[in-house]
Scaffold this active site. Sequence first.
Site, mmCIF file in Angstrom:
data_model
loop_
_atom_site.group_PDB
_atom_site.id
_atom_site.type_symbol
_atom_site.label_atom_id
_atom_site.label_comp_id
_atom_site.label_asym_id
_atom_site.label_seq_id
_atom_site.Cartn_x
_atom_site.Cartn_y
_atom_site.Cartn_z
ATOM 1 N N ILE A 60 -0.049 -1.969 7.022
ATOM 2 C CA ILE A 60 0.657 -2.656 5.938
ATOM 3 C C ILE A 60 1.218 -1.668 4.915
ATOM 4 O O ILE A 60 2.279 -1.911 4.329
ATOM 5 C CB ILE A 60 -0.237 -3.733 5.269
ATOM 6 C CG1 ILE A 60 0.606 -4.717 4.475
ATOM 7 C CG2 ILE A 60 -1.323 -3.124 4.387
ATOM 8 C CD1 ILE A 60 1.603 -5.477 5.301
ATOM 9 N N SER B 144 -5.820 8.989 2.270
ATOM 10 C CA SER B 144 -6.073 8.472 3.608
ATOM 11 C C SER B 144 -6.864 9.512 4.379
ATOM 12 O O SER B 144 -6.681 10.712 4.179
ATOM 13 C CB SER B 144 -4.732 8.204 4.305
ATOM 14 O OG SER B 144 -4.946 7.785 5.620
ATOM 15 N N ARG B 145 -7.739 9.023 5.257
ATOM 16 C CA ARG B 145 -8.527 9.960 6.056
ATOM 17 C C ARG B 145 -7.697 10.549 7.180
ATOM 18 O O ARG B 145 -7.975 11.621 7.670
ATOM 19 C CB ARG B 145 -9.767 9.246 6.615
ATOM 20 C CG ARG B 145 -10.676 8.703 5.504
ATOM 21 C CD ARG B 145 -11.674 7.718 6.051
ATOM 22 N NE ARG B 145 -11.016 6.703 6.869
ATOM 23 C CZ ARG B 145 -11.640 5.782 7.575
ATOM 24 N NH1 ARG B 145 -12.952 5.724 7.550
ATOM 25 N NH2 ARG B 145 -10.973 4.898 8.276
ATOM 26 N N LYS C 254 -4.518 -8.465 0.035
ATOM 27 C CA LYS C 254 -5.312 -9.657 0.303
ATOM 28 C C LYS C 254 -6.216 -9.402 1.493
ATOM 29 O O LYS C 254 -5.828 -8.623 2.366
ATOM 30 C CB LYS C 254 -4.437 -10.902 0.539
ATOM 31 C CG LYS C 254 -3.278 -10.714 1.507
ATOM 32 C CD LYS C 254 -3.471 -10.501 2.955
ATOM 33 C CE LYS C 254 -4.333 -11.379 3.779
ATOM 34 N NZ LYS C 254 -4.073 -11.146 5.255
ATOM 35 N N ASP D 286 -7.875 -14.046 8.381
ATOM 36 C CA ASP D 286 -7.016 -12.988 7.827
ATOM 37 C C ASP D 286 -5.577 -13.514 7.680
ATOM 38 O O ASP D 286 -5.013 -13.446 6.586
ATOM 39 C CB ASP D 286 -7.087 -11.710 8.673
ATOM 40 C CG ASP D 286 -6.175 -10.635 8.124
ATOM 41 O OD1 ASP D 286 -6.529 -10.010 7.115
ATOM 42 O OD2 ASP D 286 -5.062 -10.458 8.670
#
Length: 311
Positions: free
Chosen positions: A11, A33-34, A87, A165
């Site tokens: 997303i 971010s990893r 969300k 979801d």
Amino acid sequence: MKVALVGIGKIARDQHVPAINGSKDWELAATVSRHGSVDGVEAFADLDTLLAERPDIEVVSLCLPPVPRFDYAVAALRAGRHVMLEKPPGATVAECHALEAMAREAGVSVYATWHSREAAQVNQARDWLKDKRLKSLKVTWKEDVRRWHPGQEWIWKAGGLGVFDPGINALSIVTEILPDAIRLTAASLEFPENRETPIAASLVFAHPHGADISAVFDWRQEGDQTWMIEAETDDGVLRLTEGGARLSINGETAAEQDADGNPLLGEYPRLYAKMAKLVRDGGIDMDLAPMTLVADAFLLGRRVTVEPFEE
Ligand code: NAP
């Protein structure tokens, strides 16, 4: 305003980066971010380092799945940053209340975003329904999980919501367009025997004036996908389709609101415009109505075990 995006996954890449880059309000100043990064943007591997090294970044937008998100939100709020939440706003209702309380105490903004509420025709649907007597409302949200969530293991783990979801998107629209609050009275949840979250659900709600309200969510739909809300009133039938992007009233299609050919493209620019306003006004927007209905479905729902799901 400078924003940092945390969790560079589907997303973030599909919607957040283009929405930020397309806005005059925002500058994408860093990512956390990893594994991922965005070309030309400073990349951090962990949030604490970003918070320590970039005090100029006022806003942190969290695009992680719900379960890991809370700790990131707490860290950002404690560091005095405004926080935007994908969300659902948390993995539990109590987490959401805790984040709101922390934001109030710190005097910063927190925004529980509901992207489907920003779909092109949701406002028109709400305005039309405002003075009608509702007889029934039916949600049909049926999509192919293999198409929309390939390889996403977190949606099948506890806290990942499963079919809720996408289903919570439908409920975010319903709770926006209906003038009256509804509450869940019964639910049936279908869990594949090899998964921790449901693949399908049917829900029944009570309405203060007695309208019949129900929803069916299913992740096993192949072929045509259905994201539809139909409301029957004393003045005819309203039908929202394509996740709120198209509207018809008594069979007549409303004019398109987004003329760019993809009516879903406007959702994230509108979320970022709202976040910019919240930060400027010192506001908090933490509407938990969709989250409450989903939590109640897990509390009250009858559980049925169905055949295993293999991707
Ligand atoms: P995703 O691609 O599976 O994950 C997003 C990123 O979160 C990953 O790339 C990963 O980044 C990070 N992440 C995952 N698990 C983590 C963990 N345990 N700890 C820390 N970071 C972790 O998911 P997504 O589809 O973007 O969904 C993220 C959120 O956006 C969800 O709440 C979803 O409901 C919402 N959303 C998704 C869509 C959609 O179409 N996919 C649409 C609207 C809203 P790193 O591994 O690089 O750190």
